[in-house]
Design a protein around this motif. Sequence first.
Motif, PDB file in Angstrom:
ATOM      1  N   LYS A 116       0.636  -0.974   0.068  1.00  0.00           N
ATOM      2  CA  LYS A 116       0.089  -0.062  -0.160  1.00  0.00           C
ATOM      3  C   LYS A 116       0.893   1.395   0.028  1.00  0.00           C
ATOM      4  N   VAL A 117       2.029   1.470   0.882  1.00  0.00           N
ATOM      5  CA  VAL A 117       2.714   2.481   0.930  1.00  0.00           C
ATOM      6  C   VAL A 117       3.721   2.654  -0.539  1.00  0.00           C
ATOM      7  N   GLY A 138      15.776  12.686  -1.765  1.00  0.00           N
ATOM      8  CA  GLY A 138      16.238  13.726  -2.881  1.00  0.00           C
ATOM      9  C   GLY A 138      15.160  13.656  -3.888  1.00  0.00           C
ATOM     10  N   LEU A 139      14.013  13.071  -3.710  1.00  0.00           N
ATOM     11  CA  LEU A 139      13.099  13.326  -4.842  1.00  0.00           C
ATOM     12  C   LEU A 139      12.326  14.613  -4.393  1.00  0.00           C
ATOM     13  N   LYS A 140      12.399  15.418  -5.521  1.00  0.00           N
ATOM     14  CA  LYS A 140      11.801  16.653  -5.283  1.00  0.00           C
ATOM     15  C   LYS A 140      10.214  16.852  -5.903  1.00  0.00           C
ATOM     16  N   ARG A 141       9.984  16.115  -7.021  1.00  0.00           N
ATOM     17  CA  ARG A 141       8.695  16.109  -7.465  1.00  0.00           C
ATOM     18  C   ARG A 141       8.535  14.765  -8.599  1.00  0.00           C
ATOM     19  N   SER A 142       7.493  14.697  -8.825  1.00  0.00           N
ATOM     20  CA  SER A 142       7.051  13.547 -10.039  1.00  0.00           C
ATOM     21  C   SER A 142       5.505  13.749 -10.564  1.00  0.00           C
ATOM     22  N   ARG A 143       5.719  13.124 -11.570  1.00  0.00           N
ATOM     23  CA  ARG A 143       4.498  13.394 -12.285  1.00  0.00           C
ATOM     24  C   ARG A 143       4.408  12.411 -13.338  1.00  0.00           C
ATOM     25  N   VAL A 144       3.085  11.825 -13.657  1.00  0.00           N
ATOM     26  CA  VAL A 144       2.670  10.669 -14.475  1.00  0.00           C
ATOM     27  C   VAL A 144       2.815  11.471 -15.917  1.00  0.00           C
ATOM     28  N   ILE A 145       3.448  10.930 -16.868  1.00  0.00           N
ATOM     29  CA  ILE A 145       3.553  11.703 -18.139  1.00  0.00           C
ATOM     30  C   ILE A 145       2.699  10.864 -19.389  1.00  0.00           C
ATOM     31  N   SER A 146       2.646   9.568 -18.892  1.00  0.00           N
ATOM     32  CA  SER A 146       1.693   8.615 -19.926  1.00  0.00           C
ATOM     33  C   SER A 146       1.301   7.637 -19.224  1.00  0.00           C
ATOM     34  N   GLY A 147       0.041   7.054 -19.705  1.00  0.00           N
ATOM     35  CA  GLY A 147      -0.627   5.996 -19.252  1.00  0.00           C
ATOM     36  C   GLY A 147      -1.377   6.277 -17.862  1.00  0.00           C
ATOM     37  N   SER A 190       2.110   9.757  -3.674  1.00  0.00           N
ATOM     38  CA  SER A 190       2.123  10.904  -2.745  1.00  0.00           C
ATOM     39  C   SER A 190       3.065  10.492  -1.406  1.00  0.00           C
ATOM     40  N   LEU A 191       3.518   9.164  -1.102  1.00  0.00           N
ATOM     41  CA  LEU A 191       4.442   9.073  -0.271  1.00  0.00           C
ATOM     42  C   LEU A 191       5.721   8.799  -0.605  1.00  0.00           C
ATOM     43  N   LEU A 192       5.992   8.824  -2.042  1.00  0.00           N
ATOM     44  CA  LEU A 192       7.394   8.677  -2.421  1.00  0.00           C
ATOM     45  C   LEU A 192       8.635   9.816  -1.815  1.00  0.00           C
ATOM     46  N   PRO A 193       8.157  10.754  -1.663  1.00  0.00           N
ATOM     47  CA  PRO A 193       9.211  11.825  -1.140  1.00  0.00           C
ATOM     48  C   PRO A 193       9.623  11.302   0.353  1.00  0.00           C
ATOM     49  N   HIS A 194       8.880  10.662   1.067  1.00  0.00           N
ATOM     50  CA  HIS A 194       9.252  10.345   2.415  1.00  0.00           C
ATOM     51  C   HIS A 194      10.032   9.091   2.430  1.00  0.00           C
ATOM     52  N   TRP A 195      10.346   8.494   1.357  1.00  0.00           N
ATOM     53  CA  TRP A 195      11.440   7.452   1.510  1.00  0.00           C
ATOM     54  C   TRP A 195      12.285   7.356   0.263  1.00  0.00           C
ATOM     55  N   GLN A 196      11.806   8.271  -0.770  1.00  0.00           N
ATOM     56  CA  GLN A 196      12.995   8.231  -1.818  1.00  0.00           C
ATOM     57  C   GLN A 196      13.598   9.551  -1.579  1.00  0.00           C
ATOM     58  N   GLU A 218       8.563   3.408  11.494  1.00  0.00           N
ATOM     59  CA  GLU A 218       8.771   4.475  12.551  1.00  0.00           C
ATOM     60  C   GLU A 218       8.178   5.871  12.141  1.00  0.00           C
ATOM     61  N   GLY A 219       7.652   6.034  11.073  1.00  0.00           N
ATOM     62  CA  GLY A 219       7.325   7.054  10.457  1.00  0.00           C
ATOM     63  C   GLY A 219       8.246   8.182  10.259  1.00  0.00           C
ATOM     64  N   LYS A 220       9.516   7.721  10.122  1.00  0.00           N
ATOM     65  CA  LYS A 220      10.687   8.814   9.928  1.00  0.00           C
ATOM     66  C   LYS A 220      10.593   9.036   8.430  1.00  0.00           C
ATOM     67  N   SER A 221      10.413  10.471   7.953  1.00  0.00           N
ATOM     68  CA  SER A 221      10.625  10.892   6.675  1.00  0.00           C
ATOM     69  C   SER A 221      11.958  11.441   6.427  1.00  0.00           C
ATOM     70  N   VAL A 222      12.495  11.310   4.823  1.00  0.00           N
ATOM     71  CA  VAL A 222      13.437  11.864   4.361  1.00  0.00           C
ATOM     72  C   VAL A 222      12.998  13.154   3.795  1.00  0.00           C
ATOM     73  N   LYS A 223      11.941  13.482   3.712  1.00  0.00           N
ATOM     74  CA  LYS A 223      11.311  14.644   3.069  1.00  0.00           C
ATOM     75  C   LYS A 223      12.043  15.891   3.431  1.00  0.00           C
ATOM     76  N   THR A 224      12.579  16.784   2.496  1.00  0.00           N
ATOM     77  CA  THR A 224      13.429  17.966   3.134  1.00  0.00           C
ATOM     78  C   THR A 224      12.724  19.312   2.648  1.00  0.00           C
ATOM     79  N   ASN A 225      11.696  19.136   1.603  1.00  0.00           N
ATOM     80  CA  ASN A 225      11.214  20.512   1.328  1.00  0.00           C
ATOM     81  C   ASN A 225       9.583  20.419   1.842  1.00  0.00           C
TER      82      ASN A 225
END
Length: 150
Positions: A18-19, A32-41, A24-30, A143-150
């Motif tokens: 599920k996670v 350096g991820l600043k943003r992402s968007r679907v471009i096709s499909g 929407s949860l990717l920035p919490h465990w990826q 543990e709910g620890k996020s790596v999100k920096t922005n």
Amino acid sequence: MTYTTEIIIDRPREEIIKVFEDSSLLPHWQRGLKRSRVISGKEGEVGSKRKLYISIEGQSIKMTETIIKKNLPEEWHGNYTAKGMESIQKNYFEAIEDHKTKWTSYSEFKFSGFMKLISKLLPDIFKKRSVLVQQDFKAFIEEGKSVKTN
């Protein structure tokens, strides 16, 4: 270059999936991820493409993710392309107890240009990054620890 990483996560496989699938949860465990968007499909489906904007060691990287296989909760495979690099990531999720899951990731990289030189000079950075992503995911889901920096 190919390698395998794995980690045991103290959560049921269904919760992990599920996670893992919630973009929407990717920035919490990826890291350096600043943003992402679907471009096709259709998001999350085989064949869909997502543009990822990542900052690693002060470098900005644009990467395209294509889902190439999805057989959840057992497996999820993606193809990643960026300037000078192509990678296939094969992720397997095994329920090893009621509340424990083993996540095994097989990584295969192909390099060109400047990235070929980097891969020869610093071959361990790719595996270390893969291990770090798995550790960050584990810390986030347990543990709910996020790596999100922005």
